[in-house]
Design an enzyme around this catalytic site. Structure first.
Site, PDB file in Angstrom:
ATOM      1  CD  GLU A 199      19.973  54.645  80.189  1.00 16.25           C
ATOM      2  OE1 GLU A 199      19.439  54.123  81.172  1.00 16.25           O
ATOM      3  OE2 GLU A 199      20.270  53.725  79.348  1.00 16.25           O
TER       4      GLU A 199
ATOM      5  CG  ASP B  74      20.178  57.984  87.773  1.00 10.95           C
ATOM      6  OD1 ASP B  74      20.015  58.248  88.801  1.00 10.95           O
ATOM      7  OD2 ASP B  74      19.472  57.138  86.876  1.00 10.95           O
TER       8      ASP B  74
ATOM      9  CG  MET C  85      15.879  57.497  93.337  1.00 11.67           C
ATOM     10  SD  MET C  85      14.861  58.646  92.166  1.00 11.67           S
ATOM     11  CE  MET C  85      13.303  57.974  92.515  1.00 11.67           C
TER      12      MET C  85
ATOM     13  CD  GLU D  27      16.796  53.655  92.313  1.00  7.85           C
ATOM     14  OE1 GLU D  27      15.722  53.609  92.787  1.00  7.85           O
ATOM     15  OE2 GLU D  27      17.159  54.283  91.319  1.00  7.85           O
TER      16      GLU D  27
ATOM     17  NE  ARG E  72      12.883  62.253  89.012  1.00  7.67           N
ATOM     18  CZ  ARG E  72      11.915  61.122  88.726  1.00  7.67           C
ATOM     19  NH1 ARG E  72      12.821  60.197  88.822  1.00  7.67           N
ATOM     20  NH2 ARG E  72      10.836  61.039  88.129  1.00  7.67           N
TER      21      ARG E  72
HETATM   22  O1  F6P Z   1      16.756  58.012  85.920  1.00  6.03           O
HETATM   23  C1  F6P Z   1      16.642  58.779  86.981  1.00  6.03           C
HETATM   24  C2  F6P Z   1      15.801  58.031  88.181  1.00  6.03           C
HETATM   25  O2  F6P Z   1      15.206  58.863  89.162  1.00  6.03           O
HETATM   26  C3  F6P Z   1      16.473  56.805  88.548  1.00  6.03           C
HETATM   27  O3  F6P Z   1      17.512  57.389  89.750  1.00  6.03           O
HETATM   28  C4  F6P Z   1      15.267  55.963  89.242  1.00  6.03           C
HETATM   29  O4  F6P Z   1      15.586  54.762  89.339  1.00  6.03           O
HETATM   30  C5  F6P Z   1      14.174  56.272  88.117  1.00  6.03           C
HETATM   31  O5  F6P Z   1      14.538  57.427  87.756  1.00  6.03           O
HETATM   32  C6  F6P Z   1      12.746  56.364  88.768  1.00  6.03           C
HETATM   33  O6  F6P Z   1      12.025  56.565  87.727  1.00  6.03           O
HETATM   34  P1  F6P Z   1      10.434  56.984  87.863  1.00  6.03           P
HETATM   35  O7  F6P Z   1      10.222  58.484  88.264  1.00  6.03           O
HETATM   36  O8  F6P Z   1      10.014  56.676  86.583  1.00  6.03           O
HETATM   37  O9  F6P Z   1       9.813  56.063  89.035  1.00  6.03           O
END
Ligand code: F6P
Length: 343
Positions: free
Chosen positions: A102, A127, A169, A222, A276
């Site tokens: 987004e 997400d 997440m 989360e 991830r």
């Molecule tokens: O938007 C993807 C995401 O993995 C979310 O699920 C999570 O809240 C966020 O990114 C975490 O972001 P960062 O890698 O900046 O900690």
């Protein structure tokens, strides 16, 4: 045509296949392909390198993004925005393909609608909360990692006759929690889409115990709305204003609450960024390639301001401004399904 590709926001498996898809199709059209480093930051700083077949041929099975990523938001200040516009001009880019969620695609949408920059979007996010596409790549791999974690927790929960809470997440949408909970047979799933009634959850877990089950599994997003957690918490936000949710420790909070209210021994575990990493699944590799290829085709046909989207079994171009206007959250029918799936 000179076409720049960038990947922004949180990385996820499938980005490399998508980059490969854009480059492969772009080369068919005779485009000069350029990799912009670290998302929109690469356009602020003027950091890019040529991308050829040999650069992308081997990356199909690799997690992460070969281009690097950042959560840079050039609309946060005029200097950055002006630098982006000037660099696009001086580098001679005829099109920018932005792979992101987004935020990253929101920037692409604004650059197109407010500044006439020829952008095309490639939707990615673990997400799965982007509108106007049925799925985003990254989700299948990330949710699969969560499912495997829950399977593992089931073993240890059963051995110790405990409750295990798995925090997954999912920032504003609970798709990851919903899929992990359904696929892993959780006894309770908590999501950002509905305020959690902790007492009702505990009552359900006690009913699970009363019918003879010796352990229970809870999947907690989360982003679960738990007003009690937040009032005094110091909020760390990123360039797009999103609170970093990992710091809220939802899983740990719920484990403490369950143990205190039910007397049932409870532990928690967090998947976090493990979601991830790793090699993309078959689904994410193929979807990544397909939307990447479509993005290059949209550039070729001059269809700017579009996002390559999966609709049913087809990949089509949809309006990028519309796709980024609202988030795709878990709808009421899914919340009902989750209730049916817990007994
Ligand atoms: O938007 C993807 C995401 O993995 C979310 O699920 C999570 O809240 C966020 O990114 C975490 O972001 P960062 O890698 O900046 O900690």
């Amino acid at each position: 045509m000179k076409v720049g590709i960038l990947t922004g926001g949180g990385d996820c498996p499938g980005l490399n296949p998508a980059i490969r898809g854009v480059v492969y199709r772009g080369l068919d059209f005779g485009f000069e392909m350029v990799g912009i480093q670290e998302g929109w930051r690469g356009l602020v700083k003027g950091n890019y390198e040529p991308l050829g077949l040999s650069d992308v041929e081997e990356i199909i099975y690799q997690g992460g993004t070969m281009l690097g990523s950042s959560r840079t938001n050039p609309f946060k200040n005029d200097d950055d925005l002006n630098a982006v516009l000037a660099n696009i001009k001086s580098a001679g880019f005829d099109a920018i393909v932005a792979c992101g969620g987004e935020d990253t695609l929101g920037v692409a949408a604004k650059l197109y609608s407010k500044h006439g920059v020829p952008t095309v979007g490639v939707p990615k996010t673990m997400d799965n909360d982007l509108n106007n596409t049925d799925f985003t790549f990254g989700f299948d791999t990330a949710a699969g990692v969560g499912m495997e974690a829950l399977d593992r927790l089931r073993d240890t929960a059963r051995s110790h006759r405990r409750v295990m809470v798995l925090e997954v997440m999912g920032r504003h949408a609970g798709w990851v929690a919903a899929y992990v909970g359904l696929a892993g047979g959780a006894d309770f799933v908590t999501l950002p889409e509905e305020t959690l009634d902790v007492d009702a959850m505990c009552a359900h877990l006690m009913a699970v115990k009363a019918r003879g089950k010796k352990y229970a599994l809870v999947v907690a997003s989360e982003g679960t709305i738990l007003p009690a957690l937040d009032p005094n918490a110091e909020k760390v936000v990123d360039a797009f204003g999103h609170v970093q949710l990992g710091d809220r420790n939802v899983g740990e909070y719920l484990a403490d609450a369950i143990q205190e209210k039910t007397g049932w021994e409870t532990r928690s575990a967090v998947v976090g960024h493990v979601h991830r990493g790793g090699s993309p699944t078959l689904f994410d590799r193929v979807l990544g390639m397909r939307v990447g290829v479509k993005a290059a085709e949209l550039v070729q046909s001059g269809d700017f301001g579009k996002m390559a989207a999966l609709r049913g079994t087809d990949v089509i171009g949809v309006d990028i401004v519309e796709a980024t206007a609202t988030l795709k959250v878990v709808p009421p029918a899914w919340l009902e399904l989750l209730k049916t799936a817990r007994k």
